[in-house]
Design an enzyme around this catalytic site. Structure first.
Site, PDB file in Angstrom:
ATOM      1  N   HIS A  27      -0.329  -4.308 -12.023  1.00 12.82           N
ATOM      2  CA  HIS A  27      -1.452  -4.282 -12.705  1.00 12.82           C
ATOM      3  C   HIS A  27      -1.265  -2.727 -13.658  1.00 12.82           C
ATOM      4  O   HIS A  27      -1.170  -2.911 -14.991  1.00 12.82           O
ATOM      5  CB  HIS A  27      -2.736  -3.946 -11.723  1.00 12.82           C
TER       6      HIS A  27
ATOM      7  N   ASP B  11      -1.025 -13.773  -8.873  1.00 15.02           N
ATOM      8  CA  ASP B  11      -1.666 -12.806  -8.090  1.00 15.02           C
ATOM      9  C   ASP B  11      -2.577 -13.427  -6.884  1.00 15.02           C
ATOM     10  O   ASP B  11      -2.134 -14.140  -5.937  1.00 15.02           O
ATOM     11  CB  ASP B  11      -2.398 -11.692  -8.926  1.00 15.02           C
TER      12      ASP B  11
ATOM     13  N   ARG C 244      -2.771   4.533  -1.789  1.00 14.90           N
ATOM     14  CA  ARG C 244      -3.852   4.868  -1.078  1.00 14.90           C
ATOM     15  C   ARG C 244      -3.699   4.217   0.395  1.00 14.90           C
ATOM     16  O   ARG C 244      -4.263   4.966   1.620  1.00 14.90           O
ATOM     17  CB  ARG C 244      -5.424   4.250  -1.327  1.00 14.90           C
TER      18      ARG C 244
END
Length: 451
Positions: free
Chosen positions: A266, A317, A205
Site C-alpha cells: 500500500h 489483496d 502496529r
C-alpha cells in the site's frame, strides 16, 4: 509439457516486443534452448504477471461488506466484518477457497501469487495439531490450481502501536517470535521451482520494534523476501506519529535496513521525502488499486515515485477483483482523476502507458516474489500467457498498440492460454481444474453462510 518447443510471432522480452525467430524450448518447469518448433501458440505472448499481495480467504466474502453501517464506514469497519467472516474457516475451507481463487488468478494471467498469510490457528487461537496446517492448505491449493506460490507467513503480535493485547478475534493470527521462526523452519525445506518462502510483518502496529529486530536477525530470515502493510490508512499514520514520533514509512526507513528484499504494501500516504526515500531504497511499492478503492484508502503518488526511480507491483489483496488488467487500469485511472491529466504512468513523450504499466508491474512483482519468474528466456521458469488474437478487440493491433488495447479496450477476457512451470494450465480460456474447484468452493461458502 516437457522437452518441447513453442513458437509465437512476438514475445515480450526486456520491455519490448521481439520477433520470435527460434521459438521457446520447454524442459520440465523451465525454458530451455529450443529443439525445433513444434507448436505455434499465437501472435502475442507475454510473461505471466506476479500477484504480489493476496489474502486468499477474503475472496469468499467479496461483496458482503457493501451495506452501509450506522456511521461513516471505513477500513476499520470493514475489518470487523472480515474478522467475523474469518472466524469459522478451517484448513479444508481455506484450501477450497484458495483453489477457486488461484484458478481465477491463472485464468486472468497471474502465474505467481504472494500469499500474505495470517490466518494461522483455529478459532480463539487454538492451535492445530500441525502448526503449519493452514500454510499447507494454501500450498495444496496452489498445486491444484497450478500457480506459483510465494508463501509469506505473517508475524502478528499486538493490537496497536500502544502494545495492546490482541482481541479475541485476532488470536487466530498470533505468534511470538519463537513459534513464528519454528513455522518458517518447518516450511523452508519444502521450497522448489513452484514454491518460495518469504516472511511478512503484518504492520508496524502489530509487530513491536524489538520483535522485528529479533526476527530479522535469525538465520532462517536471511535472504528471504520481506513484506509489510504500511501507511495504508490516515489513522495508522496519526497513531504512529503520536506513539513512535514519526510517520510509518519514515520510521521504518530509519529503523530497518530496507532494500530490494522489501515490499511495502500500500504505502498510500507518503510525503514527498518518503516517496523519494522508498524509491532510492530499492523496495517495491505493493499497490492494490481495486482493494484500495473498495476500502477508501487513498491514492499512491505514482508519478513522483516513478520519476524518482521507484519500483512497484500489483496485487489483488481482498479479491473484490481478480484481474491484472483491472488493477493496472485503475492504477492509471485513479492518477488521471486526481491529476486531471491522461497517460500518467507514461513518463516520456511517445511512451505507451500500457507497456509502461505492464513492464513496471512485472519488474516489481518479480522482485517481490523472490523467484526466477517473469522472463521469456532460457533458464527462467516457463510461465507465459497468450493473448487472443482472434478477438475483435485486438483487430488491426500491431506491436505498438496491443498492450494498450489489452488493458484499456474493455472487459472481454483476452488471456486465451496460460502456461505455468512448463505446463498448460489454461487452454482456450478453460482451466482443467475449474469445475471441481467451483463445486468445492460453492459447498464451503454455503456452509459458512449457514453458520
Amino acid at each position: 509439457m516437457s522437452n518441447a518447443a513453442v513458437n509465437a510471432d512476438f514475445l515480450w522480452q526486456r520491455g519490448a516486443w521481439r520477433a520470435d525467430e527460434t521459438g521457446l524450448g520447454v524442459a520440465g518447469t523451465r525454458f530451455a534452448a529450443a529443439q525445433g518448433v513444434t507448436e505455434r501458440i499465437g501472435r502475442f505472448v507475454l510473461p505471466g504477471m506476479p500477484n504480489l499481495h493476496s489474502h486468499a480467504f477474503q475472496r469468499a466474502m467479496a461483496g458482503l461488506a457493501e451495506r452501509r453501517g450506522p456511521g461513516e464506514d471505513s477500513f476499520w469497519t470493514w475489518r470487523e466484518t472480515m474478522y467475523a467472516f474469518a472466524e469459522a474457516i478451517d484448513p479444508d475451507d481455506l484450501k477450497a477457497i484458495a483453489t477457486q481463487l488461484y484458478v481465477e488468478m491463472v485464468k486472468a494471467g497471474y502465474t505467481q501469487v504472494c500469499e500474505f498469510h495470517y490466518l494461522h490457528h483455529g478459532p480463539r487461537g487454538v492451535r492445530y495439531a500441525d502448526p503449519a496446517a493452514m500454510s499447507l492448505a494454501l500450498m495444496e491449493a496452489a498445486r491444484e490450481a497450478g500457480i506459483g506460490l510465494t508463501l509469506l507467513p505473517v508475524l502478528y503480535m499486538s493490537g496497536g502501536f500502544d502494545g495492546r493485547p490482541l482481541s479475541e478475534r485476532q488470536q487466530r493470527f498470533r505468534h511470538d517470535v519463537g513459534s513464528f521462526v519454528s513455522l518458517l523452519e518447518r516450511l523452508a525445506p519444502l521450497q522448489d521451482d513452484m514454491f518460495t518462502l518469504g516472511i511478512a510483518l503484518h504492520s508496524l502496529r502489530a509487530v513491536p520494534e524489538e520483535a522485528m529486530r529479533a526476527l530479522l536477525a535469525t538465520g532462517v530470515a536471511k535472504g528471504l523476501p520481506i513484506h509489510i502493510h504500511i501507511a495504508e490508512q490516515i489513522g495508522e499514520v496519526q497513531d504512529c506519529v503520536a506513539l513512535r514520533g514519526a510517520r510509518p514509512v519514515e520510521w521504518l526507513l530509519d529503523h530497518a535496513e530496507v532494500d530490494a528484499r522489501w515490499t511495502l504494501v500500500h504505502a498510500t500516504h507518503l510525503t514527498a521525502q518518503e516517496t523519494d526515500r522508498v524509491a532510492k531504497s530499492g523496495a517495491v511499492a505493493g499497490l492494490c488499486p481495486t482493494t484500495e478503492a473498495n476500502l477508501g484508502d487513498g491514492l499512491f503518488p505514482l508519478a513522483a515515485f516513478i520519476d524518482a526511480g521507484g519500483t512497484f507491483g500489483i496485487g489483488s489483496d481482498s479479491h473484490i477483483s481478480v484481474s491484472p488488467v483491472e488493477e493496472l487500469r485503475w492504477l492509471e485511472y485513479g492518477q488521471r482523476l486526481v491529476s486531471r491529466h491522461r497517460n500518467v504512468a507514461a513518463r516520456m513523450a511517445e511512451e505507451s502507458v500500457g507497456t509502461a504499466l505492464w513492464q513496471r508491474a512485472l519488474d516489481g512483482g518479480i522482485r517481490a516474489a523472490g523467484s526466477d519468474i517473469g522472463h521469456l528466456a532460457e533458464g527462467s521458469r516457463a510461465d507465459l500467457l497468450v493473448l487472443d488474437d482472434r478477438s475483435p478487440l485486438l483487430a488491426a493491433r500491431g506491436e505498438a498498440d496491443v498492450i494498450d488495447s489489452f488493458l484499456f479496450a474493455g472487459n472481454t477476457p483476452l488471456v486465451r492460454d496460460v502456461m505455468v512451470g512448463g505446463q498448460w494450465r489454461v487452454r482456450d480460456f478453460a482451466h482443467a481444474a475449474e469445475g471441481a474447484a467451483a463445486r468445492a468452493y460453492r459447498a464451503v461458502v454455503e456452509k459458512l453462510a449457514a453458520a
